[in-house]
Scaffold this motif. Structure first.
Motif, PDB file in Angstrom:
ATOM      1  N   MET A 169       0.927  -1.206   0.177  1.00  0.00           N
ATOM      2  CA  MET A 169      -0.188  -0.038  -0.097  1.00  0.00           C
ATOM      3  C   MET A 169       0.871   1.212   0.164  1.00  0.00           C
ATOM      4  O   MET A 169       1.588   1.797   0.731  1.00  0.00           O
ATOM      5  CB  MET A 169      -1.218  -0.087   0.923  1.00  0.00           C
ATOM      6  CG  MET A 169      -1.865   1.251   0.987  1.00  0.00           C
ATOM      7  SD  MET A 169      -0.959   2.491   2.071  1.00  0.00           S
ATOM      8  CE  MET A 169      -0.827   2.293   3.345  1.00  0.00           C
ATOM      9  N   SER A 170       0.876   2.119  -0.099  1.00  0.00           N
ATOM     10  CA  SER A 170       0.761   3.461  -0.613  1.00  0.00           C
ATOM     11  C   SER A 170      -0.511   4.576  -0.798  1.00  0.00           C
ATOM     12  O   SER A 170      -0.667   4.438  -2.090  1.00  0.00           O
ATOM     13  CB  SER A 170       2.783   3.721  -1.545  1.00  0.00           C
ATOM     14  OG  SER A 170       1.876   3.809  -2.696  1.00  0.00           O
ATOM     15  N   SER A 171       0.404   6.015  -0.358  1.00  0.00           N
ATOM     16  CA  SER A 171      -0.415   6.898  -0.186  1.00  0.00           C
ATOM     17  C   SER A 171       0.632   8.486   0.120  1.00  0.00           C
ATOM     18  O   SER A 171       1.640   7.952   0.756  1.00  0.00           O
ATOM     19  CB  SER A 171      -1.587   7.097   0.759  1.00  0.00           C
ATOM     20  OG  SER A 171      -0.964   6.890   1.907  1.00  0.00           O
ATOM     21  N   ARG A 172       0.191   9.276  -0.493  1.00  0.00           N
ATOM     22  CA  ARG A 172       0.835  10.355  -0.919  1.00  0.00           C
ATOM     23  C   ARG A 172       0.503  11.557  -1.569  1.00  0.00           C
ATOM     24  O   ARG A 172      -0.975  11.746  -2.386  1.00  0.00           O
ATOM     25  CB  ARG A 172       1.725  10.467  -2.274  1.00  0.00           C
ATOM     26  CG  ARG A 172       2.543  11.609  -2.432  1.00  0.00           C
ATOM     27  CD  ARG A 172       3.534  10.953  -3.109  1.00  0.00           C
ATOM     28  NE  ARG A 172       3.354  10.629  -4.477  1.00  0.00           N
ATOM     29  CZ  ARG A 172       4.420  10.170  -5.554  1.00  0.00           C
ATOM     30  NH1 ARG A 172       5.514   9.733  -5.047  1.00  0.00           N
ATOM     31  NH2 ARG A 172       3.918   9.138  -6.562  1.00  0.00           N
ATOM     32  N   TRP A 173       0.010  12.894  -0.228  1.00  0.00           N
ATOM     33  CA  TRP A 173      -0.121  13.535  -0.873  1.00  0.00           C
ATOM     34  C   TRP A 173       0.648  14.952  -0.829  1.00  0.00           C
ATOM     35  O   TRP A 173       1.320  14.693   0.141  1.00  0.00           O
ATOM     36  CB  TRP A 173      -1.535  14.255   0.670  1.00  0.00           C
ATOM     37  CG  TRP A 173      -1.852  15.572   0.913  1.00  0.00           C
ATOM     38  CD1 TRP A 173      -2.582  16.293  -0.619  1.00  0.00           C
ATOM     39  CD2 TRP A 173      -2.526  16.328   1.463  1.00  0.00           C
ATOM     40  NE1 TRP A 173      -3.266  17.478  -0.630  1.00  0.00           N
ATOM     41  CE2 TRP A 173      -3.389  16.801   0.937  1.00  0.00           C
ATOM     42  CE3 TRP A 173      -3.071  15.643   2.988  1.00  0.00           C
ATOM     43  CZ2 TRP A 173      -4.964  18.028   1.873  1.00  0.00           C
ATOM     44  CZ3 TRP A 173      -3.734  16.102   3.390  1.00  0.00           C
ATOM     45  CH2 TRP A 173      -4.216  17.669   2.862  1.00  0.00           C
ATOM     46  N   ASN A 205       3.665   4.530   3.475  1.00  0.00           N
ATOM     47  CA  ASN A 205       4.172   3.584   2.540  1.00  0.00           C
ATOM     48  C   ASN A 205       3.698   1.872   3.523  1.00  0.00           C
ATOM     49  O   ASN A 205       5.020   2.040   4.343  1.00  0.00           O
ATOM     50  CB  ASN A 205       5.561   3.776   1.685  1.00  0.00           C
ATOM     51  CG  ASN A 205       5.407   4.584   0.718  1.00  0.00           C
ATOM     52  OD1 ASN A 205       4.857   4.505  -0.289  1.00  0.00           O
ATOM     53  ND2 ASN A 205       6.295   5.982   0.661  1.00  0.00           N
ATOM     54  N   MET A 206       3.602   1.060   2.593  1.00  0.00           N
ATOM     55  CA  MET A 206       3.482  -0.777   3.712  1.00  0.00           C
ATOM     56  C   MET A 206       4.385  -0.984   2.178  1.00  0.00           C
ATOM     57  O   MET A 206       3.093  -1.842   1.684  1.00  0.00           O
ATOM     58  CB  MET A 206       2.346  -1.003   4.192  1.00  0.00           C
ATOM     59  CG  MET A 206       3.146  -1.974   5.185  1.00  0.00           C
ATOM     60  SD  MET A 206       2.019  -2.046   6.393  1.00  0.00           S
ATOM     61  CE  MET A 206      -0.273  -1.766   5.479  1.00  0.00           C
ATOM     62  N   VAL A 293       6.768  13.757 -18.705  1.00  0.00           N
ATOM     63  CA  VAL A 293       6.128  14.679 -17.323  1.00  0.00           C
ATOM     64  C   VAL A 293       6.274  13.951 -16.013  1.00  0.00           C
ATOM     65  O   VAL A 293       6.789  12.618 -16.436  1.00  0.00           O
ATOM     66  CB  VAL A 293       4.932  14.723 -17.975  1.00  0.00           C
ATOM     67  CG1 VAL A 293       4.808  15.575 -19.166  1.00  0.00           C
ATOM     68  CG2 VAL A 293       4.213  14.059 -17.959  1.00  0.00           C
ATOM     69  N   ASP A 294       6.379  14.377 -15.716  1.00  0.00           N
ATOM     70  CA  ASP A 294       6.436  14.136 -13.505  1.00  0.00           C
ATOM     71  C   ASP A 294       7.721  13.503 -13.671  1.00  0.00           C
ATOM     72  O   ASP A 294       8.012  12.205 -12.932  1.00  0.00           O
ATOM     73  CB  ASP A 294       5.300  13.337 -12.814  1.00  0.00           C
ATOM     74  CG  ASP A 294       4.049  14.136 -13.166  1.00  0.00           C
ATOM     75  OD1 ASP A 294       4.364  15.379 -13.412  1.00  0.00           O
ATOM     76  OD2 ASP A 294       3.581  13.191 -13.339  1.00  0.00           O
ATOM     77  N   LEU A 295       8.823  14.076 -14.843  1.00  0.00           N
ATOM     78  CA  LEU A 295       9.757  13.520 -13.459  1.00  0.00           C
ATOM     79  C   LEU A 295      10.369  14.164 -12.350  1.00  0.00           C
ATOM     80  O   LEU A 295      10.434  15.340 -11.816  1.00  0.00           O
ATOM     81  CB  LEU A 295      11.660  13.959 -14.381  1.00  0.00           C
ATOM     82  CG  LEU A 295      11.227  12.729 -15.573  1.00  0.00           C
ATOM     83  CD1 LEU A 295      12.064  13.684 -16.903  1.00  0.00           C
ATOM     84  CD2 LEU A 295      11.433  11.687 -15.283  1.00  0.00           C
ATOM     85  N   GLY A 296      10.363  13.264 -10.372  1.00  0.00           N
ATOM     86  CA  GLY A 296      11.743  13.914  -9.497  1.00  0.00           C
ATOM     87  C   GLY A 296      10.735  12.980  -8.330  1.00  0.00           C
ATOM     88  O   GLY A 296      10.153  12.210  -9.077  1.00  0.00           O
ATOM     89  N   LYS A 297      11.457  13.825  -7.300  1.00  0.00           N
ATOM     90  CA  LYS A 297      11.269  13.046  -5.984  1.00  0.00           C
ATOM     91  C   LYS A 297      10.333  13.411  -4.774  1.00  0.00           C
ATOM     92  O   LYS A 297      11.481  15.089  -5.280  1.00  0.00           O
ATOM     93  CB  LYS A 297      12.333  12.712  -5.909  1.00  0.00           C
ATOM     94  CG  LYS A 297      12.882  12.701  -5.487  1.00  0.00           C
ATOM     95  CD  LYS A 297      14.319  12.020  -5.081  1.00  0.00           C
ATOM     96  CE  LYS A 297      15.406  12.300  -4.779  1.00  0.00           C
ATOM     97  NZ  LYS A 297      16.769  11.447  -4.224  1.00  0.00           N
ATOM     98  N   ILE A 298      10.058  13.354  -3.764  1.00  0.00           N
ATOM     99  CA  ILE A 298       9.876  13.763  -2.750  1.00  0.00           C
ATOM    100  C   ILE A 298      10.941  13.736  -1.717  1.00  0.00           C
ATOM    101  O   ILE A 298      11.067  12.646  -1.506  1.00  0.00           O
ATOM    102  CB  ILE A 298       8.666  14.185  -2.572  1.00  0.00           C
ATOM    103  CG1 ILE A 298       7.663  15.060  -3.627  1.00  0.00           C
ATOM    104  CG2 ILE A 298       8.013  14.831  -1.025  1.00  0.00           C
ATOM    105  CD1 ILE A 298       6.080  14.221  -3.445  1.00  0.00           C
ATOM    106  N   ASN A 360      10.798   9.054  -2.603  1.00  0.00           N
ATOM    107  CA  ASN A 360      10.076   8.028  -3.307  1.00  0.00           C
ATOM    108  C   ASN A 360       9.849   9.274  -4.298  1.00  0.00           C
ATOM    109  O   ASN A 360       9.264  10.740  -4.754  1.00  0.00           O
ATOM    110  CB  ASN A 360       8.773   8.070  -2.401  1.00  0.00           C
ATOM    111  CG  ASN A 360       7.307   8.562  -2.196  1.00  0.00           C
ATOM    112  OD1 ASN A 360       7.091  10.045  -2.761  1.00  0.00           O
ATOM    113  ND2 ASN A 360       7.080   8.314  -1.124  1.00  0.00           N
ATOM    114  N   ARG A 361      10.029   9.032  -5.468  1.00  0.00           N
ATOM    115  CA  ARG A 361       9.588   9.567  -7.077  1.00  0.00           C
ATOM    116  C   ARG A 361       8.305   9.289  -7.490  1.00  0.00           C
ATOM    117  O   ARG A 361       7.530   8.332  -7.466  1.00  0.00           O
ATOM    118  CB  ARG A 361      10.582   8.718  -7.793  1.00  0.00           C
ATOM    119  CG  ARG A 361      11.985   8.208  -7.351  1.00  0.00           C
ATOM    120  CD  ARG A 361      13.211   7.972  -8.840  1.00  0.00           C
ATOM    121  NE  ARG A 361      14.329   7.324  -7.904  1.00  0.00           N
ATOM    122  CZ  ARG A 361      15.396   8.578  -7.876  1.00  0.00           C
ATOM    123  NH1 ARG A 361      15.164   9.793  -8.545  1.00  0.00           N
ATOM    124  NH2 ARG A 361      16.082   8.578  -7.150  1.00  0.00           N
TER     125      ARG A 361
END
Length: 521
Positions: A169-173, A205-206, A293-298, A360-361
């Motif tokens: 499971m993964s979630s991101r805001w 993330n799990m 598009v959407d190349l990057g990470k946090i 995470n990317r």
């Protein structure tokens, strides 16, 4: 005693199978790109630059109305209604054990379900001198992904050990503050780029290295080894032995202002992203384009918790929990026994907590497209899309047709061929009324009317005839809508005609009779 155990096992198989299918049906109906792909060929719409930053609208200035200028919702599943419904036998997977077995055998090793939400808080753009265009805006993006292994749907088999290690499971805001720029280099070439400051709000993330679950009729047991990374206003409380006690939510979700302030002012988890695009006019009618598009990470640093999870337990005496009256088949549940068992299992789980930063990317997407103008008002196009999700590559091919009517109405329709997903139809409509530009798009239009309809076998054996066909390919749904204020038409159509005339070969009148060259504009 043996007959009672056998009766119990049969009852448990039925209960588990019905529960799994109920969860499955809810996932398909309510389960998923951050923008509708149908917008790609809407080059007069500001939101098309989300898919390719080289694109710019046909207006000197645009302003997106806050929140409602761009809202996108997407839900998808690796399992469609076609998996649950067998058109040959006109029955659903829960009608019989044979149907259910076929349903399970047709599943991939891990079935993924995802939901995405993208809301634009603010956006604007304006034309610059010498073919340039500038974009500025803020997005809020939420994405949730979870995977269920095939073994999960075999839990009704009480004779084997189930490997559920594929569960994840993964979630991101996060927020996205972007600045984009496109530039016409010459009569043929336009390039664009968008630079994004990413501000993480919450993340979880799990995944499991081991998740063995034994559901044999005389003994149930489990053995798990997993890990989770969390960043957000949640605290997992452990006792001195590492046994989880409770999960505390430190954010007052009932207080709308507190939630808004938390989301808007969180710059503790930062990252960077970039979108790149190019557009090339090969001949007057043919345009090629590409984007990544959407190349990057946090990087997640704030309120971080790393959880290493282990647990092992085995228990007998299932007949003390659920019993079946052999006379009338009524199932009875011992609530006290279930509560005691739940407490015992909870105490068998051990968690080691640490506080290390993690990252995470984003999920990059590649677009390759060609568009051909049949007339000034009608064009056709083909778009190849590749999406990189974790270690998987997901590919789609879109065949598109667009029609423009007197600058106030644009209609588009497309067929989506999924290389590793279901096929679908999509569409888009854009309507300009004075300075307001309204649009609505969807990549998946589920179901269609058909002569003869569908036949469905109900659990009691009755055959039900429906007037329409069931959407057997329905495994996803998405839509996007918004309202923009547009001012000062750039008259790109006139510039485009002038460019075509410049690029077109010069033919003398006496050559036209023998010429096979035809330009439909």
């Amino acid at each position: 005693m043996m007959s009672k155990t056998l009766k119990y096992a049969q009852t448990m198989k039925t209960v588990i199978k019905q529960g799994l299918l109920a969860l499955m049906l809810l996932s398909v109906i309510s389960a998923k790109a951050q923008v509708a792909t149908s917008l790609y060929f809407m080059d007069n719409l500001p939101q098309s630059s989300i898919l390719n930053p080289a694109f710019s609208p046909n207006y000197n200035f645009y302003f997106g109305l806050p929140v409602i200028n761009n809202t996108y919702v997407s839900m998808s599943s690796d399992i469609g209604l076609g998996n649950l419904y067998n058109s040959e036998s006109a029955s659903f997977a829960w009608n019989s054990q044979e149907d259910y077995t076929k349903f399970v055998n047709d599943l991939p090793e891990v079935s993924f379900f995802s939901t995405e939400l993208n809301t634009n808080v603010f956006s604007m753009g304006f034309a610059l001198n010498e073919g340039g265009y500038f974009h500025l805006g803020v997005n809020h993006r939420i994405d949730v992904l979870f995977g269920l292994p095939r073994a999960f749907f075999k839990l009704n088999d009480l004779t084997v050990n189930h490997d559920l290690s594929g569960f994840e499971m993964s979630s991101r805001w996060y927020s996205e503050y972007y600045m984009g720029f496109s530039k016409t280099i010459n009569d043929n070439l336009t390039v664009g780029a968008k630079f994004k400051l990413l501000a993480g709000i919450a993340n979880a993330n799990m995944a499991f290295d081991r998740f063995d679950f034994n559901t044999q009729s005389d003994q149930w047991s489990y053995n798990i080894v997993g890990a989770a990374d969390i960043s957000g206003p949640i605290d997992v409380i452990l006792d001195d032995d590492g046994v989880p006690q409770e999960v505390v939510n430190n954010l007052e979700t009932d207080d709308y202002n507190e939630v808004i302030n938390f989301a808007a002012a969180n710059f503790s988890n930062t990252g960077f992203g970039v979108d790149l695009g190019v557009e090339y006019q090969v001949i007057p009618q043919l345009k090629l384009s590409a984007s990544l598009v959407d190349l990057g990470k946090i990087n997640w640093k704030d309120e971080v918790q790393n959880l290493n999870i282990t647990g092992e337990y085995a228990f007998n005496g299932l007949e003390d929990i659920i019993t079946t009256d052999t006379d009338d088949g009524v199932v009875a549940v011992n609530d006290n026994a279930i509560e005691d068992l739940t407490d015992t299992i909870s105490n068998s789980i051990h968690i080691d907590k640490s506080f290390n930063v993690f990252d995470n990317r984003l999920s990059p997407k590649l677009f390759l497209a060609a568009e051909y103008e049949l007339t000034q008002a009608l064009s056709v196009g083909a778009l190849y899309k590749t999406r990189f999700v974790r270690d998987e590559v997901r590919q789609n091919l879109y065949l598109n047709v667009n029609a423009n009517f007197k600058r106030f109405l644009t209609l588009g329709a497309n067929y989506n061929y999924g290389f590793n997903s279901q096929n679908s139809y999509g569409g888009v409509i854009g309507l300009r009324m004075a300075a307001f530009y309204l649009y609505f798009a969807a990549d998946v239009i589920p179901g269609y009317a058909a002569s003869g309809g569908s036949k469905v076998t109900l659990p009691d054996g009755e055959l039900l005839e429906l007037p329409i066909s069931l959407p057997s390919d329905f495994n996803a749904a998405n839509f996007q809508f918004g309202v923009n204020i547009t001012l000062g038409e750039r008259r790109r159509q006139m510039a485009k005609r002038e460019r075509k005339e410049k690029l077109a070969p010069t033919l003398l009148p006496q050559d036209l009779e023998n010429s096979s060259i035809y330009y439909p504009f």
